[in-house]
Motif scaffolding. Structure first.
Motif, PDB file in Angstrom:
ATOM      1  N   GLN A 182      -4.693   6.448  -2.442  1.00 62.12           N
ATOM      2  CA  GLN A 182      -3.774   5.466  -2.379  1.00 62.12           C
ATOM      3  C   GLN A 182      -3.797   4.307  -3.189  1.00 62.12           C
ATOM      4  O   GLN A 182      -4.858   4.311  -3.889  1.00 62.12           O
ATOM      5  CB  GLN A 182      -3.811   4.913  -0.901  1.00 62.12           C
TER       6      GLN A 182
ATOM      7  N   ALA B 179      -4.854  -0.670   3.923  1.00 60.20           N
ATOM      8  CA  ALA B 179      -5.956  -1.159   3.199  1.00 60.20           C
ATOM      9  C   ALA B 179      -6.165  -2.539   3.611  1.00 60.20           C
ATOM     10  O   ALA B 179      -5.459  -3.472   3.459  1.00 60.20           O
ATOM     11  CB  ALA B 179      -5.517  -1.157   1.519  1.00 60.20           C
TER      12      ALA B 179
ATOM     13  N   SER C 153      -2.975   0.232  -3.771  1.00 55.46           N
ATOM     14  CA  SER C 153      -2.783  -1.102  -3.158  1.00 55.46           C
ATOM     15  C   SER C 153      -2.594  -2.250  -3.913  1.00 55.46           C
ATOM     16  O   SER C 153      -2.503  -1.956  -5.128  1.00 55.46           O
ATOM     17  CB  SER C 153      -3.847  -1.366  -1.901  1.00 55.46           C
TER      18      SER C 153
ATOM     19  N   PHE D  88     -10.260   1.665   4.300  1.00 59.07           N
ATOM     20  CA  PHE D  88      -9.362   2.239   3.762  1.00 59.07           C
ATOM     21  C   PHE D  88      -8.724   3.408   4.748  1.00 59.07           C
ATOM     22  O   PHE D  88      -9.733   3.965   5.168  1.00 59.07           O
ATOM     23  CB  PHE D  88      -9.343   2.601   2.398  1.00 59.07           C
TER      24      PHE D  88
ATOM     25  N   VAL E 113       0.826  -1.230   0.078  1.00 56.85           N
ATOM     26  CA  VAL E 113       0.045  -0.085  -0.091  1.00 56.85           C
ATOM     27  C   VAL E 113       0.873   1.387   0.056  1.00 56.85           C
ATOM     28  O   VAL E 113       1.929   1.222   0.599  1.00 56.85           O
ATOM     29  CB  VAL E 113      -0.872  -0.026   0.940  1.00 56.85           C
TER      30      VAL E 113
END
Length: 175
Positions: free
Chosen positions: A160, A81, A162, A114, A23
């Protein structure tokens, strides 16, 4: 004339991958190393052409990261995540014997939790989010039934991405 395989071959396959979950934040100013965890994915691979495939997938990413850097409230920057993944992607592969590089892109949904807390971003979301899968990898072997890949799932709504650094095996469903 010798046949050349690319994805693997034309046909239908099941692909299972497992690896290191990752992540990372979109915010590159925060000094945070990419977090680690667990990644696993199963795919149904349908290849009407040796260089092109359609891939429905289901998977899981469980990963977190923490920075030693702190914000003005002395809170650490961190990411998390924990998600189940579902979607479809397409694969384009180079028809090279024994080592076939490939790229995959598509669209999917993530169900999970998240958390993104960096200098620039602060998001915490649970539930269903859209993601864009993006993978780079190599299909290895005479029948290209071993894969090494980097799979990323871009979650714009929480800033983000992942995914995983994974090893996979393909199993043909037809002769």
């Amino acid at each position: 004339m010798h046949p050349v395989f690319a994805q693997t071959n034309k046909g239908k396959f099941i692909n299972a991958s497992v690896g290191l979950g990752i992540v990372s934040p979109y915010d590159q100013e925060t000094r945070m190393t990419t977090g680690s965890g667990f990644y696993a994915q199963g795919e149904y691979v349908w290849c009407p052409r040796s260089w092109f495939g359609v891939i429905p997938y289901a998977g899981v990413v469980i990963a977190k990261a923490r920075s030693e850097e702190k914000d003005v409230n002395q809170e650490e920057y961190n990411l998390k995540a924990n998600t189940a993944l579902l979607g479809t992607k397409v694969r384009l592969a180079a028809p090279i014997p024994y080592v076939a590089p490939f790229i995959e892109v598509g669209v999917g949904v993530s169900l999970g939790s998240f958390y993104t807390h960096t200098k620039a971003d602060h998001y915490s979301k649970n539930g269903l989010l859209m993601h864009v899968p993006f993978s780079l990898g190599l299909a290895l072997g005479r029948k290209h039934n071993v894969e090494i890949k980097f799979a990323y799932y871009l979650h714009e709504s929480v800033r983000q991405d992942s995914g995983g650094a994974a090893f996979g095996l393909s199993f043909p469903l037809e002769d």
